[in-house]
Enzyme design. Structure first.
Site, mmCIF file in Angstrom:
data_model
loop_
_atom_site.group_PDB
_atom_site.id
_atom_site.type_symbol
_atom_site.label_atom_id
_atom_site.label_comp_id
_atom_site.label_asym_id
_atom_site.label_seq_id
_atom_site.Cartn_x
_atom_site.Cartn_y
_atom_site.Cartn_z
ATOM 1 N N CYS A 166 0.842 -1.191 0.000
ATOM 2 C CA CYS A 166 0.000 0.000 0.000
ATOM 3 C C CYS A 166 0.876 1.238 0.000
ATOM 4 C CB CYS A 166 -0.938 0.010 1.213
ATOM 5 S SG CYS A 166 -0.069 0.178 2.798
ATOM 6 N N CYS B 178 3.371 1.699 2.787
ATOM 7 C CA CYS B 178 4.646 1.013 2.598
ATOM 8 C C CYS B 178 5.592 1.875 1.774
ATOM 9 C CB CYS B 178 4.430 -0.324 1.890
ATOM 10 S SG CYS B 178 3.341 -1.478 2.746
ATOM 11 N N ASP C 239 9.989 24.684 -35.261
ATOM 12 C CA ASP C 239 11.046 24.884 -36.238
ATOM 13 C C ASP C 239 10.465 24.580 -37.622
ATOM 14 O OD1 ASP C 239 13.657 25.325 -37.214
ATOM 15 O OD2 ASP C 239 14.000 23.169 -37.284
#
Length: 774
Positions: free
Chosen positions: A21, A24, A454
Site C-alpha cells: 500500500c 509502505c 522549427d
C-alpha cells in the site's frame, strides 16, 4: 560537508518486495532518506525505487536500509542476465525482470487464494442464508474458518508483525487486526457467549443488528476479509501487469540470435556478440536484429511495433532500418550501425522505463496522506470501540463497528492512483510513437498554451523535392518531360538535379531512366544532354515562357521555390518547382493544436520568404525568420515573460538550447541526438501530427489521475464514517475495500485503449496537400 561536490550524485534502481500500500511506499522512502544525502522515489505499481545518492553511499547500504524498514530489496538484474541465454531468433523475454522466484511466488499466492475460497465459501453461504443453517452449523463454520484465519491470512499477519517490529503500520496491519478481532470475538461467542448452542440460528444483515441476548458470530467476516483482499490483490496484480505491457512488448522485440555473414560464410551468433560494421541477414518474417543500413536486397519492413507507423516502409540498398522492425518482403543483408544500448529500440525502452519511475505532483500529496493514514485509522478504530462501550452500547455492536473501521479503510488506492495511470499512458504513448520522459512531461503537455515550431525538418521534410510540375499546353506532357529531365539530371551532383532524378524514378513504372549521351553542365544555367536522340535541357527559366508556365513561375517565386524549365529540341515543355516540402500532416497538426488552444509560433533560421510561405500555408500568424539558436532561446524567454507556458519542437543541434529552456521540449525522433537528449517528449516517427495526440493523451492521463485520486480520497471519506456509526459490517466493508483498488486500476487500464483522433488515419484534403514549401 566533506567529500566531493554536493552536486555529484548517482542514481540506483532497487527492486523492492513486500510493499502492499501507499503507507509502505512512504516508509521505504523515509528509511532511504534517512541516509546522508539520499533521496528516493518509490513506485508501488512497479515495485521499484529510484534512489539518488552520493557516490560514497554504496548500493549495498541502500539495500540494507530498505531491509531495515521490513521489506526486501535487490538490484535489478542486467538485461543480458534476464534474457537467460541465446534461445531462438525473435524470441521474447518477460521484459519486466521477473524470474522463476517471482513465478513461484505468484503460483503460491494463487494456490492460497484457491484453498481460501474453498474453505470460505461454505462459511459465507451458511452465515448469509439463515434458511440453510442446520443443527451445529456454526461449529462447522468454525472448523472451516480456523485454517483461513491462520494459514489463508498468514501473509497479512506476517507483514503486520514485521511492520510492528519496525514500529510501523501498513494496510496489512489493518487487515490482520480485522481478521483476528472477528475470529477472536466469534470464538468468545461460541464458547462463552451462547452462540455455540446446537439450535442457534443467526440472521444476516449488511448493517449491524440489535443483539437478542446471544452474541453473534462474525466468522463470515473472519474468512471474507482475507478472501476478498487476496482476490482483490490477485486481480490488481494482473491489472497492474497489464499497465506494464508496453515494456514487455518492447522487450519481446529484442532478437536473441542473429545470422552474421562474413568471409567465413553465414553463422548464428548471440546478439551480444554482434558488432558495429558487421553484416547480418534478415529473412522474410524475421525481426531486424539491430539498427543498420541495407547492404543488399530490397524489401518492405513493418515498423508498427517500434514507431507506430501503420504502413510498411520500402527499403533498398543504403536505406536505414530499425532494430525490432519486421521484414515482410525479400531477403535483406544489413550492416549494423548501432548495437546494445545505442539502438533506437533500446533508447525507446529506456525512455519508457524512466517515465514510469517518476511521480506526478498529485501523487506526492497522496503519499503524504498515506504516511499517516494507517496510524489515524488505528486510532479511529480504538476511539470508536471506546466510545461505543462508554456510551453503554452492546459490546457486540462496538466490536463490529471497530472491526469495520479497520477493514474498510484503504490506502492502497492512494498508492495506485498515479503510477498505474502513468504506466498505462506511457505504454500507450510508446505504441503511438510518443515518448514522454515522465510525469513532469505529461503535466507540462497538459498546460502548454504556446508551441515554438522549427521549419526545416519539423514542419518540412528537410530535403529538396519536386514540389509541382506544370506542363506546357499541347506538349509532350508532364510524365514524358520528367522522364527526359530525370535522365539528363542523373549526371548532375547538384541537390536540385538529384531531386528531379529521384522524382522521375518514382514516376517511372520500372524505376529505370534512359541513358544520356553528350552530358554537359552549363555553369550558372543548368545541364544538357542527348536522350533517345533528342536534345534535352534543364535550365534556369528566362523571360520567354508560355503564359501558363509564366504564371507558374510567378507562383513558384512567391512560394520561395527554385524553378527550372525542361526544353526538348529547343521547345519549352514544362516548368518544375523544387523546394523543401511540407511534411504530410503538418497542416492538420497545426490546425489540431490551434483547436486544442495551443498558439503556434514559427521560428526558423531560414530566409523571410520561405518562412512566410510556410506560415501562410499553415495559417501561422506569428513568424520569426533568420533566427539563430540564441534568438530562439530568447524568443522562448520572451513568451514565458508574457505568461505563456511554452513548448519547443525541433530536430537539430540548433534547437537544443531552446528545447532545454522551454517549459517543455519536444524532439522529432528523426532529429539529432542533441535535440532528443534535451527534450522532454520525443515524437519517434518524426510525424508532427503526433504532437496533438501527445497533448490529448496527456490531458486524458491527468484527468484519469484526478478521477483516481478523487475516488481514493472520496471512498475513505464516505466509508470510514459509515463504519464508525455502525452502518457497515466487516464483510461488506472488506469487499468494498478490495473493490476500491480494483476500480482505480481498472480506470487506469482504460488508457491502454486510448485512441487518437479518428481522423488521424485519414488523409484529409487540406490547403497544403500536394504543396511543397521551402
Amino acid at each position: 560537508m566533506a567529500g566531493g561536490p554536493a552536486s555529484v550524485r548517482q542514481v540506483t534502481d532497487l527492486a523492492v518486495g513486500g510493499m502492499t500500500c501507499a503507507a509502505c511506499v512512504k516508509r521505504v522512502e523515509k528509511k532511504l532518506a534517512g541516509l546522508d544525502g539520499v533521496s528516493a522515489s518509490v513506485n508501488l505499481a512497479t515495485g521499484r525505487a529510484r534512489v539518488h545518492h552520493p557516490p560514497e553511499v554504496l548500493p549495498e547500504q541502500l539495500v540494507a536500509a530498505v531491509e531495515r524498514a521490513g521489506y526486501t530489496a535487490a538490484l535489478p538484474e542486467p538485461p543480458a542476465e534476464r534474457r537467460g541465454g541465446s534461445g531462438k531468433r525473435g524470441g521474447s523475454g518477460d521484459g519486466d525482470g521477473s524470474g522463476d522466484d517471482t513465478d513461484t511466488e505468484a503460483q503460491r499466492e494463487r494456490n492460497r487464494l484457491a484453498v481460501t475460497a474453498l474453505l470460505a465459501v461454505p462459511v459465507l453461504v451458511l452465515s448469509m442464508v439463515p434458511a440453510w443453517q442446520f443443527r451445529n452449523w456454526q461449529w462447522l463454520c468454525f472448523v472451516l474458518a480456523a485454517p483461513v484465519v491462520v494459514w489463508g491470512a498468514r501473509p497479512f499477519h506476517q507483514r503486520a508483525a514485521r511492520a510492528l517490529r519496525h514500529s510501523a503500520s501498513t494496510m496489512d496491519t489493518l487487515v490482520s487486526l480485522g481478521v483476528v478481532a472477528s475470529f477472536a470475538w466469534s470464538t468468545y461467542a461460541l464458547f462463552l457467549g451462547g452462540a455455540g448452542d446446537p439450535g442457534m440460528r443467526m440472521p444476516f444483515s449488511l448493517v449491524p443488528a440489535a443483539s437478542d441476548g446471544v452474541a453473534h458470530i462474525y466468522l463470515e467476516a473472519a474468512v471474507g476479509v482475507p478472501l476478498f483482499v487476496l482476490a482483490g490483490r490477485h486481480l490488481e496484480a494482473r491489472a497492474r501487469r497489464g499497465t506494464g505491457a508496453a515494456l514487455r512488448s518492447l522487450a519481446e522485440l529484442a532478437v536473441k540470435e542473429v545470422a552474421v555473414r562474413d568471409d567465413a560464410g553465414e553463422r548464428l551468433v548471440a546478439i551480444d556478440a554482434l558488432r558495429v560494421g558487421q553484416v547480418f541477414v534478415v529473412r522474410p518474417g524475421e525481426r531486424v536484429a539491430t539498427d543498420g543500413t541495407v547492404a543488399e536486397g530490397s524489401s518492405a519492413v513493418d515498423l508498427s511495433l517500434v514507431t507506430g507507423e501503420s504502413e510498411p516502409a520500402e527499403v533498398g540498398p543504403g536505406a536505414a532500418v530499425i532494430g525490432g522492425s519486421v521484414n515482410v518482403g525479400g531477403l535483406l543483408a544489413v550492416r549494423a550501425t548501432a548495437v546494445g544500448a545505442d539502438t533506437r529500440l533500446a533508447r525507446i525502452t529506456h525512455l519508457v522505463t524512466e517515465a514510469q519511475a517518476g511521480k506526478a505532483r498529485a501523487q506526492r500529496l497522496a503519499d503524504q496522506v498515506a504516511g499517516v493514514f494507517v496510524p489515524v485509522v488505528l486510532t479511529l478504530a480504538a476511539t470508536v470501540l471506546g466510545f461505543w462501550l462508554g456510551a453503554g452500547a452492546d459490546p457486540q455492536a462496538a466490536i463490529t463497528a471497530s472491526v469495520a473501521v479497520l477493514v474498510v479503510a484503504c490506502p492502497c488506492a492512494l498508492g495506485l492512483a498515479t503510477p498505474t495511470a502513468l504506466m498505462a499512458a506511457t505504454g500507450r504513448g510508446a505504441r503511438l510513437g510518443v515518448l514522454v520522459s515522465g510525469p513532469r512531461a505529461l503535466e507540462g503537455l497538459q498546460h502548454v498554451d504556446a508551441v515554438l515550431l522549427d521549419k526545416t525538418g519539423t514542419l518540412t521534410s528537410g530535403h529538396m523535392s519536386v514540389a509541382r510540375i506544370t506542363a506546357a499546353p499541347r506538349g509532350i506532357g508532364e510524365e514524358q518531360a520528367m522522364r527526359l529531365a530525370g535522365a539528363v539530371e542523373r549526371g548532375s551532383e547538384h541537390p536540385l538535379g538529384q531531386a528531379v532524378t529521384a522524382h522521375a524514378r518514382r514516376a517511372t513504372p520500372a524505376g529505370t531512366l534512359p541513358d544520356v549521351t553528350g552530358f554537359a553542365a552549363l555553369p550558372g544555367r543548368g545541364v544538357r544532354g542527348e536522350v533517345e536522340g533528342r536534345l534535352v535541357e534543364v535550365l534556369a527559366p528566362d523571360d520567354d515562357l508560355p503564359a501558363p508556365l509564366a504564371e507558374a513561375l510567378t507562383a513558384a517565386e512567391a512560394a520561395a521555390h527554385t524553378a527550372v524549365v525542361v526544353r526538348v529540341d529547343g521547345v519549352t515543355e514544362a516548368l518544375v518547382e523544387v523546394g523543401d516540402v511540407l511534411r504530410p500532416g503538418s497542416y492538420r497538426a497545426v490546425d489540431r493544436l490551434r483547436r486544442l488552444g495551443v498558439r503556434p509560433v514559427l521560428a526558423t533560421g531560414d530566409r523571410e520568404a520561405p518562412a512566410r510561405a510556410v506560415a501562410a500555408a499553415l495559417r501561422i500568424d506569428d513568424v520569426h525568420a533568420r533566427c539563430t539558436p540564441e534568438d530562439k532561446a530568447r524568443l522562448v524567454r520572451r513568451l514565458q515573460d508574457e505568461g505563456c507556458r511554452v513548448a519547443v519542437v525541433g530536430d537539430g543541434v540548433n534547437d537544443a538550447a531552446a528545447l532545454a529552456g522551454a517549459d517543455l521540449g519536444i524532439a522529432m525522433g528523426t532529429g539529432t541526438d542533441a535535440a532528443i537528449g534535451a527534450a522532454d517528449v520525443t515524437l519517434v516517427r518524426g510525424d508532427i501530427d503526433a504532437l496533438a495526440d501527445a497533448v490529448r493523451l496527456s490531458r486524458s492521463t491527468l484527468a484519469t489521475i484526478r478521477v483516481n485520486l478523487l475516488w481514493a480520497f472520496g471512498y475513505n471519506a464516505v466509508t470510514v464514517p459509515l463504519a464508525m456509526v455502525g452502518l457497515l459490517t466487516p464483510m461488506p466493508a472488506a469487499a468494498a475495500m478490495s473493490v476500491s483498488s480494483l476500480l482505480v486500476v481498472g480506470n487506469s487500464l482504460r488508457l491502454r485503449a486510448w485512441q487518437p483522433s479518428p481522423a488521424r488515419t485519414r488523409r484529409s484534403a487540406t490547403p497544403a496537400r500536394g504543396r511543397s514549401l521551402r
